[in-house]
Motif scaffolding. Structure first.
Motif, short mmCIF file in Angstrom:
data_model
loop_
_atom_site.label_atom_id
_atom_site.label_comp_id
_atom_site.label_asym_id
_atom_site.label_seq_id
_atom_site.Cartn_x
_atom_site.Cartn_y
_atom_site.Cartn_z
N UNK A 139 0.83 -1.20 0.00
CA UNK A 139 0.00 0.00 0.00
C UNK A 139 0.87 1.25 0.00
N UNK A 140 0.25 2.38 -0.24
CA UNK A 140 0.97 3.65 -0.26
C UNK A 140 1.27 4.09 1.15
N UNK A 141 2.54 4.14 1.48
CA UNK A 141 2.98 4.50 2.83
C UNK A 141 3.80 5.79 2.76
N UNK A 142 3.55 6.71 3.70
CA UNK A 142 4.30 7.95 3.74
C UNK A 142 5.78 7.70 4.01
N UNK A 143 6.63 8.63 3.56
CA UNK A 143 8.07 8.37 3.68
C UNK A 143 8.64 8.67 5.06
N UNK A 144 7.83 9.19 5.99
CA UNK A 144 8.33 9.47 7.34
C UNK A 144 8.03 8.28 8.24
N UNK A 145 9.08 7.69 8.81
CA UNK A 145 8.96 6.50 9.65
C UNK A 145 9.50 6.80 11.04
N UNK A 146 8.95 6.14 12.05
CA UNK A 146 9.44 6.28 13.42
C UNK A 146 9.52 4.90 14.07
N UNK A 147 10.70 4.57 14.61
CA UNK A 147 10.91 3.25 15.23
C UNK A 147 11.29 3.42 16.69
N UNK A 148 10.64 2.65 17.54
CA UNK A 148 10.98 2.59 18.96
C UNK A 148 11.52 1.19 19.26
N UNK A 149 11.82 0.92 20.52
CA UNK A 149 12.30 -0.40 20.88
C UNK A 149 11.24 -1.47 20.61
N UNK A 150 9.97 -1.08 20.72
CA UNK A 150 8.89 -2.07 20.66
C UNK A 150 8.17 -2.15 19.33
N UNK A 151 8.28 -1.11 18.48
CA UNK A 151 7.50 -1.16 17.27
C UNK A 151 7.82 -0.06 16.28
N UNK A 168 6.61 -5.33 17.26
CA UNK A 168 7.65 -6.31 16.95
C UNK A 168 7.41 -7.64 17.65
N UNK A 169 7.01 -7.60 18.92
CA UNK A 169 6.84 -8.84 19.69
C UNK A 169 5.55 -9.57 19.31
N UNK A 170 4.45 -8.80 19.25
CA UNK A 170 3.16 -9.41 18.95
C UNK A 170 2.97 -9.72 17.47
#
Length: 552
Positions: A139-151, A168-170
């Protein structure tokens, strides 16, 4: 679980503590209070000392040659080794805690945190873990991404718009926020997620939306002057951004308080930024409302709540360039000249400035960094028959902060958009209907294209920027165009999709083009109709207009 005696964190279902040796058969595994842990530590320490002393005494009886002084030295040696081991365990625990408490990492196209990398291309988003693909979404996803320890947080614009989260875990996808267009994750403050979104009546007029991930509540923050393609980020418990244009092109730097919904101006004339590093804010102040290559720029360091900022570097805009990154004690600027471009590197502690080598190419672009240095691409396009053709091959290099060495990391066919520990990520958009995305290992070499005279398509003559839906343009490509031509180039992107203009002169202009078919009323148009290349070109043109003060 935690040890019931010394308070150290242990793996679940541990029978004994690997630090103090205590049995873990009793208790509920919760971390004890400080007082209890301290007392337990004293008792355990005394017991260890008595055991060591007893061993020394027995050893002394067995070996008559070992005198009192030697026994004392043995005790001291054992104590020192025990203390060193405990100190090392403390250091290891602190380093692990620091790694676990890393803030959210933001990135365009590619974002990396620890062993995970998320990268997107047209109509897909892929997650890699230790070099292996573990998840993807279409699908069309915006180019700004944010990653944390969990997801991973990302915006989807397809049938409507939504901000989504992959755990990430679930291994589950969840819609976090909907009913807003043009969303981009900004950051987290505690349990509250902050998202930049387009205004309901104007795609250039933005709002900040707060989503409490614990309570599920949503509210809009009424911060002022959130116009155009602006940058906003979190630092401590505040939000910082460059607001609406003041006189010509410099903008006020705002500090927004999410608790009250109010924002105050910290600097009336900020040119670029802000960036955050170790709780400090970095941005460039301009000494006049509008600027050109001779205007004075000041790189400023500001510690929120500690008064006025500190000027780290002063130079003309033409010499300083555009601030692109502040990481690991270094500030990096993109510098554009008439015949070349390169990066300038400022050591924030030493105050020394170095520059990269453009490797014989006309243009360079910062695309990523790590603790020891940064990566940049170098490329050259060309004009043929009056039409700009972007480069087919992008070369990627690595610059080492400490020594200034430059290493060739490889090349790709298409635009290099990012890197991680082992790969170069690229996007090729020669055909919007069949846009390609991929990655290649460091050291890969793309075949250099054969330069041929390519006749231009007859319809190309009807565009200001032919191929703005499939080729990435640069600010250098806009130089030499009039303000009106740049205005038309920006609106060409919308016109390609049949956008019906409310402004009479634009509607009349595009109605005279053979390729234009008016079919989408302004109120029905969605930013999700634009592909990734078009959004990138649109953002670039808006930023150029803002920086130069034209069409404002």
């Amino acid at each position: 679980m935690y040890c019931q005696h010394c308070g150290k964190e242990l793996p679940e279902d541990s029978a004994f503590c690997r630090y103090c040796g205590a049995s873990q058969g009793l208790g509920d595994g919760k971390k004890p209070g400080k007082k209890k842990a301290a007392v337990a530590g004293i008792v355990a320490g005394a017991a260890v000392f008595l055991v060591i002393l007893l061993c020394v005494i027995l050893g002394g009886k067995k070996e008559k040659a070992a005198g009192p002084s030697e026994g004392t030295e043995t005790v001291r040696k054992v104590q020192k080794e025990s203390q060193t081991a405990e100190e090392q365990e403390t250091v290891d625990a602190e380093e692990t805690a620091q790694e676990e408490e890393l803030p959210a990492v933001l990135g365009n196209f590619v974002v990396q945190r620890g062993t995970r990398t998320a990268a997107l291309g047209d109509r897909e988003l892929i997650l890699y873990e230790e070099e292996q693909e573990v998840w993807s979404t279409q699908g069309t996803v915006g180019n700004r991404l944010m990653m944390t320890e969990d997801g991973l947080y990302y915006a989807r614009e397809q049938t409507g718009s939504s901000l989504e989260y992959y755990d990430f875990e679930e291994k589950t996808q969840t819609v976090i926020l909907g009913n807003y267009m043009g969303m981009e994750p900004v950051g987290l403050i505690g349990s509250k997620l902050y998202v930049k979104a387009a205004g309901k009546n104007d795609m250039d007029d933005h709002i900040i939306v707060e989503k409490d991930l614990s309570e599920g509540t949503v509210r809009e923050l009424p911060f002022p002057d959130m116009w155009g393609d602006f940058s906003i980020l979190t630092c401590g418990d505040r939000l910082y951004y460059l607001g609406g244009r003041t006189d010509v092109s410099a903008s006020p730097l705002y500090e927004g308080d999410p608790a009250t919904g109010n924002a105050v101006v910290l600097d009336q004339q900020a040119a670029c930024g802000p960036f955050v590093r170790e709780g400090k804010l970095y941005y460039v102040h301009c000494n006049e409302p509008g600027y050109d290559t001779e205007s004075i720029f000041e790189l400023t360091e500001l510690e929120p709540g500690r008064g006025e900022g500190r000027v780290l570097l002063t130079d003309t805009y033409g010499e300083m360039g555009w601030l692109k990154s502040v990481e690991n004690g270094y500030a990096v600027f993109d510098c554009y000249k008439d015949t070349e471009s390169f990066q300038k590197v400022l050591d924030l502690a030493a105050g020394t400035v170095k520059r990269t080598d453009n490797q014989g190419e006309k243009s360079t672009e910062l695309i990523g960094h790590d603790k020891e240095g940064f990566y940049y691409s170098a490329y050259s396009g060309e004009y043929t028959n009056g039409t700009w053709y972007p480069p087919k091959v992008y070369h990627v290099y690595y610059y080492n902060y400490a020594g200034g060495q430059i290493k060739d990391m490889g090349s790709v066919t298409g635009r290099a958009v990012g890197v991680d520990r082992d790969y170069i990520y690229y996007a090729s958009s020669e055909d919007t209907a069949d846009a390609a995305y991929g990655r290649v290992p460091f050291g890969s070499t793309a075949p250099e294209p054969v330069k041929t005279e390519t006749p231009s398509d007859s319809s190309d003559r009807e565009y200001i920027l032919p191929g703005s839906d499939s080729r990435y343009y640069r600010k250098l490509d806009l130089e030499g165009l009039s303000a009106e031509e740049i205005r038309i180039a920006r609106n060409e992107i919308y016109a390609r999709h049949g956008y019906m203009f409310s402004t009479q002169d634009l509607q009349e202009y595009f109605s005279g083009k053979s390729w234009y078919t008016p079919s989408v009323p302004a109120e029905e148009f969605s930013e999700g109709m634009l592909n990734q290349t078009e959004r990138a070109n649109l953002d670039m043109i808006k930023e150029y207009e803002r920086n130069t003060g034209i069409n404002q």
